[in-house]
Design a protein around this motif. Structure first.
Motif, mmCIF file in Angstrom:
data_model
loop_
_atom_site.group_PDB
_atom_site.id
_atom_site.type_symbol
_atom_site.label_atom_id
_atom_site.label_comp_id
_atom_site.label_asym_id
_atom_site.label_seq_id
_atom_site.Cartn_x
_atom_site.Cartn_y
_atom_site.Cartn_z
ATOM 1 N N THR A 198 0.721 -1.115 -0.154
ATOM 2 C CA THR A 198 -0.004 -0.141 0.032
ATOM 3 C C THR A 198 0.731 1.198 -0.124
ATOM 4 N N ALA A 199 1.773 1.268 0.710
ATOM 5 C CA ALA A 199 2.679 2.315 0.829
ATOM 6 C C ALA A 199 4.432 1.722 1.355
ATOM 7 N N THR A 200 5.259 2.581 1.080
ATOM 8 C CA THR A 200 6.683 2.211 1.577
ATOM 9 C C THR A 200 7.245 3.413 2.207
ATOM 10 N N ILE A 201 7.321 3.087 3.392
ATOM 11 C CA ILE A 201 7.813 4.409 4.407
ATOM 12 C C ILE A 201 9.053 3.987 5.276
ATOM 13 N N ARG A 202 9.825 5.305 5.665
ATOM 14 C CA ARG A 202 10.723 5.003 6.629
ATOM 15 C C ARG A 202 10.260 4.534 8.077
ATOM 16 N N PRO A 203 10.956 3.924 8.964
ATOM 17 C CA PRO A 203 10.541 3.274 10.205
ATOM 18 C C PRO A 203 10.419 4.426 11.130
ATOM 19 N N SER A 204 9.189 5.365 11.021
ATOM 20 C CA SER A 204 9.009 6.377 11.978
ATOM 21 C C SER A 204 7.430 6.627 11.892
ATOM 22 N N LEU A 205 6.997 7.141 12.938
ATOM 23 C CA LEU A 205 5.516 7.368 13.348
ATOM 24 C C LEU A 205 4.983 8.702 12.301
ATOM 25 N N PHE A 241 4.694 7.354 9.165
ATOM 26 C CA PHE A 241 3.364 6.622 9.036
ATOM 27 C C PHE A 241 2.107 7.545 8.944
#
Lengths: 424, 424
Positions: free
Chosen positions: A408-415, A418
């Protein structure tokens, strides 16, 4: 054809249970049970004829094992079949499909999910019966031509039974399918040619002394093999509480499965195991290989062969042997034959997975896609008890949905990332 | 951590069945049932404590459905759990492994084949219990971090139950695994980072208001989730005719499954459902991720974390949370922990497929490989009733055997070519 070796002692001692003979589907000529598949007079296909005078009760069946052998009294197998090494397929889940039903507007919908079989397709059912016939006829090699599901089912069944297996595939088969077919360690012979050429070669092999002792599940054992599909009918009826569905959607490859499910329903009625109520059978094809659907829509009773071009490869038989019988069944029961295109197949695979958590093969996409189309075109009664078949597993046809499914999405590991992606 | 929202009315009305509390595995401190997983005093893991004073009989169980809910009286679920939409996992086949036993020199060997579960791994068992807890706690999103099997199990379970799902994977996951995880249509978030970073992110999310209403099956629902593995113990005992195996080989990832199977066996004894007979539990790891095996062999009681490097990715947890408890169980029961290298894993996958027609995941290669090694090193009694677990499906790890498996021969479609290839 090489003279079949039959152990007639075995044949008289109940080795085939209630099976009494083979009979020609065209002219009715009867033959002793043997490894033959075509009528010597009219070349029509042979099928198993039974003597059910012994009867069978619901209680007897319910006391049996949780696999197809609970229906042994209705199959061409001996009464002690469950004690012989085999994969024990069947009695797969009949999923109460509330979510899918709601989405499609069907009030009482069920998915018969055959991906739960040992090698994850309905082929385990038919191969299990063919294996019993092979043992009865003293065959030592189990074989088939295949482009996928069947090769695995034969390899696995032979492994469990301790028979040699040798399966034939076209040499241009995808690597993943070759690995899956080869996993069971039997012989896997790649033939330089099309699937049709593989089939012709297999027929040659059966007719040659080299083929002695070979049971080709879908050629010289075909009359027995086909009977395995009846177990789908029995299970659906039992799992519905011993009643027939009012509507059922079944995929069409050779067409055999559809006609055998009809045969199974009729047997249940005849034996008094279910009430004699009307049921409608609907056949499903992919548009890229829809000779039966085309004949149905044109009102023809013969099938015009096509060159298959669809992602639903497990249904891609351009000249389906049982096509005319499918037309008969659908006409007699008040059903229909319909087809969907490859985009609709992919959409339907995802629809089934998203609503019911059932990840089906492309063949399942065909049946669910056709189910939807039949609702939309008013060919189904939305209030009637309806069953749709998923005959295989999505893990085997990942490529079909690969281009349209992903993260669905590719993100860095941070809130923060998110939240920024709008996922919170 | 965000304050868990608990519907205490639900908790007093039998929503968790015989579950009475959570208790700390380290210090024994007890807590009310809630979405918590670590002891507030000693940070030890919490597990479900039961009140089994109501008892349960074999007959009650045998009258239940053909899935894990037949054991509902032994699980943290309500008595009517079977009526709620879920995948109904479990009651998979216990295969009588005559061929494999003969090959290894084991007289009474069985394979518990969990590839028959709805998404083809044992994860469906644990997720099904976590799903019930999520419903009880009023959670609306089912989530997990995963590199494979768990993502599919969560996506499928949420789809059937009508919950939102959102699972987190490392962004460098293989395309095939991404498709399999995404097939069920839930949200799939790829995190730019290692699996460890994905996990850290998930812990952050649970502790943030953003994570309110989220049930992470393997984090804040972990005490319930873990109990699902007990059903493997119950099924094996029931399928053996209500007796415990004398020896069992279980894979170790976090180690939870092994300890819960031990817990299940002890409960059956305590409840009088099986005879109190000794059993030995053996743990299996891949050499490339064998911290528990290393500790066992060195005689240590703490686990030294490792950086995993093995094809058995579903077992590749370098710092297994339940490792010390695994050492306790194997010591107490007279078992052992052993490991095999990746070549032995591949050989064992093929051995299992060739002898029993069961195509296992790499984790199954690890257990069968270890089984063989335990026989060869004299650590198993060849006459004892022995069970080996296959916890997943070979279709999910095709790449593991791809380089070493393929067609026996490639020939032109002619009998001469067939004979020339030495296949006749």
């Amino acid at each position: 054809m090489a003279t079949p070796t039959i152990d007639s002692a075995a044949l008289t001692s109940g080795a085939f249970g209630p099976a009494a003979a083979l009979s020609c589907r065209e002219c009715g000529e009867r033959y002793d049970l043997g490894p033959i598949f075509a009528c010597a007079f009219c070349f029509g296909p042979l099928e198993v004829a039974y003597d059910f005078s012994g009867g069978v009760t619901r209680e007897q069946i319910e006391a049996g094992p949780n696999n197809i052998w609970r229906y042994a009294p209705l199959l061409p197998v001996s009464a002690d079949v469950a004690s012989r090494p085999n994969l024990n397929p069947g009695f797969t889940k009949l999923v109460v499909a509330r979510n899918l039903g709601r989405e499609l507007g069907l009030k009482d919908l069920y998915v018969k999910d055959d991906s739960g079989n040992p090698t994850h397709s309905f082929k385990d059912r038919v191969v299990a019966i063919a294996l019993e016939a092979a043992r009865n006829f003293g065959f030592t090699t189990l074989s088939c031509s295949s482009t996928g599901n069947l090769a695995g089912a034969v390899g696995a069944a032979a492994a469990r039974a301790g028979l040699r297996s040798c399966v034939f595939i076209p040499s241009d088969l995808e690597a993943g399918k070759v690995v899956t077919a080869a996993a069971y360690g039997g012989e896997l012979v790649a033939i330089e040619g099309t699937y049709d050429e593989v089939n012709r070669f297999c027929s040659e092999l059966i007719g040659d002394p080299v083929g002695e002792g070979w049971g080709f599940v879908n050629v010289n054992l075909r009359p027995y093999y086909g009977e395995g599909s009846k177990t789908l009918a029995y299970e659906i009826a039992e799992q519905l509480g011993w009643r027939l569905p009012e509507q059922i959607v079944i995929p069409i490859a050779s067409g055999s499965q559809l006609t055998k499910i009809d045969k199974g329903f009729r047997e249940l009625i005849k034996l008094g195991l279910v009430e004699d109520a009307p049921y409608k059978i609907f056949g499903a094809q992919a548009e890229g290989c829809s000779p039966v659907s085309a004949a149905w829509k044109a009102g023809h009773d013969v099938i015009r062969p096509v060159k298959p071009d669809t992602i639903a490869k497990s249904l891609a038989i351009g000249n389906p042997a049982d096509g005319p019988y499918v037309l008969d069944v659908c006409k007699r029961t008040g059903g229909a034959v319909e087809d969907v295109d490859d985009t609709q197949v992919v959409d339907a695979i995802k629809l089934l997975a998203r609503t019911e958590g059932v990840f089906g093969e492309t063949a399942g996409g065909v049946t669910v896609g056709v189910l939807r189309k039949l609702v939309e075109t008013g060919q189904l009664d939305p209030d009637a008890t309806t069953v749709v078949l998923n005959t295989g597993d999505g893990l085997k046809t990942l490529d079909a949905i690969e281009g349209t499914t992903g993260a669905t999405a590719t993100i860095r590991p941070s809130l923060d990332a998110f939240r920024a992606a709008g996922l919170a």
